[in-house]
Design a protein around this motif. Sequence first.
Motif, PDB file in Angstrom:
ATOM      1  N   ASP A 122       0.837  -1.210   0.000  1.00 44.91           N
ATOM      2  CA  ASP A 122       0.000   0.000   0.000  1.00 44.91           C
ATOM      3  C   ASP A 122       0.868   1.255   0.000  1.00 44.91           C
ATOM      4  O   ASP A 122       0.596   2.206  -0.732  1.00 44.91           O
ATOM      5  CB  ASP A 122      -0.920   0.026   1.226  1.00 44.91           C
ATOM      6  N   ARG A 171      -5.867   3.963  -1.390  1.00 46.10           N
ATOM      7  CA  ARG A 171      -7.120   4.657  -1.698  1.00 46.10           C
ATOM      8  C   ARG A 171      -8.074   4.537  -0.517  1.00 46.10           C
ATOM      9  O   ARG A 171      -8.213   3.466   0.063  1.00 46.10           O
ATOM     10  CB  ARG A 171      -7.752   4.075  -2.950  1.00 46.10           C
ATOM     11  N   MET A 172      -8.719   5.609  -0.203  1.00 45.94           N
ATOM     12  CA  MET A 172      -9.621   5.636   0.949  1.00 45.94           C
ATOM     13  C   MET A 172     -10.712   4.582   0.836  1.00 45.94           C
ATOM     14  O   MET A 172     -11.061   3.943   1.814  1.00 45.94           O
ATOM     15  CB  MET A 172     -10.223   7.034   1.098  1.00 45.94           C
ATOM     16  N   GLU A 173     -11.251   4.374  -0.340  1.00 47.93           N
ATOM     17  CA  GLU A 173     -12.319   3.386  -0.530  1.00 47.93           C
ATOM     18  C   GLU A 173     -11.845   1.981  -0.145  1.00 47.93           C
ATOM     19  O   GLU A 173     -12.550   1.245   0.532  1.00 47.93           O
ATOM     20  CB  GLU A 173     -12.788   3.401  -1.979  1.00 47.93           C
ATOM     21  N   GLU A 174     -10.641   1.622  -0.571  1.00 50.18           N
ATOM     22  CA  GLU A 174     -10.093   0.306  -0.236  1.00 50.18           C
ATOM     23  C   GLU A 174      -9.757   0.208   1.245  1.00 50.18           C
ATOM     24  O   GLU A 174      -9.990  -0.814   1.880  1.00 50.18           O
ATOM     25  CB  GLU A 174      -8.842   0.019  -1.083  1.00 50.18           C
ATOM     26  N   TYR A 201     -11.198   1.847   3.662  1.00 49.75           N
ATOM     27  CA  TYR A 201     -12.475   1.829   4.381  1.00 49.75           C
ATOM     28  C   TYR A 201     -13.054   0.410   4.444  1.00 49.75           C
ATOM     29  O   TYR A 201     -13.611   0.008   5.458  1.00 49.75           O
ATOM     30  CB  TYR A 201     -13.454   2.783   3.687  1.00 49.75           C
ATOM     31  N   LYS A 202     -12.887  -0.358   3.376  1.00 50.68           N
ATOM     32  CA  LYS A 202     -13.386  -1.738   3.336  1.00 50.68           C
ATOM     33  C   LYS A 202     -12.683  -2.624   4.352  1.00 50.68           C
ATOM     34  O   LYS A 202     -13.248  -3.608   4.822  1.00 50.68           O
ATOM     35  CB  LYS A 202     -13.206  -2.334   1.947  1.00 50.68           C
ATOM     36  N   ARG A 203     -11.460  -2.294   4.697  1.00 52.23           N
ATOM     37  CA  ARG A 203     -10.687  -3.088   5.658  1.00 52.23           C
ATOM     38  C   ARG A 203     -10.960  -2.690   7.107  1.00 52.23           C
ATOM     39  O   ARG A 203     -10.569  -3.385   8.028  1.00 52.23           O
ATOM     40  CB  ARG A 203      -9.194  -2.922   5.387  1.00 52.23           C
TER      41      ARG A 203
END
Length: 74
Positions: A35, A42-45, A47-49
């Motif tokens: 990363d 990326r914030m979206e990825e 956030y999923k974690r």
Amino acid sequence: MPNVLCRCRKIIPLGEIPCANQWMIIADTDITEKDWESNSLRMEELYKRMKIMVKCPECKRLYIYWNGFDKEPE
């Protein structure tokens, strides 16, 4: 978004966005060297974690939803 009933009997509201009672947390180990090296965090990825944590504004208890709101918190 659901409300959470704390053990102190306080109803913790989670309806507002952003919500002062809801926190998103992530372990250091969930952010990998890849990363950082690829500079593609990326914030979206990210956030999923993340896991959901709810803090009671009354007694300060923390409830961590390791598997989402569908499962019981710890």
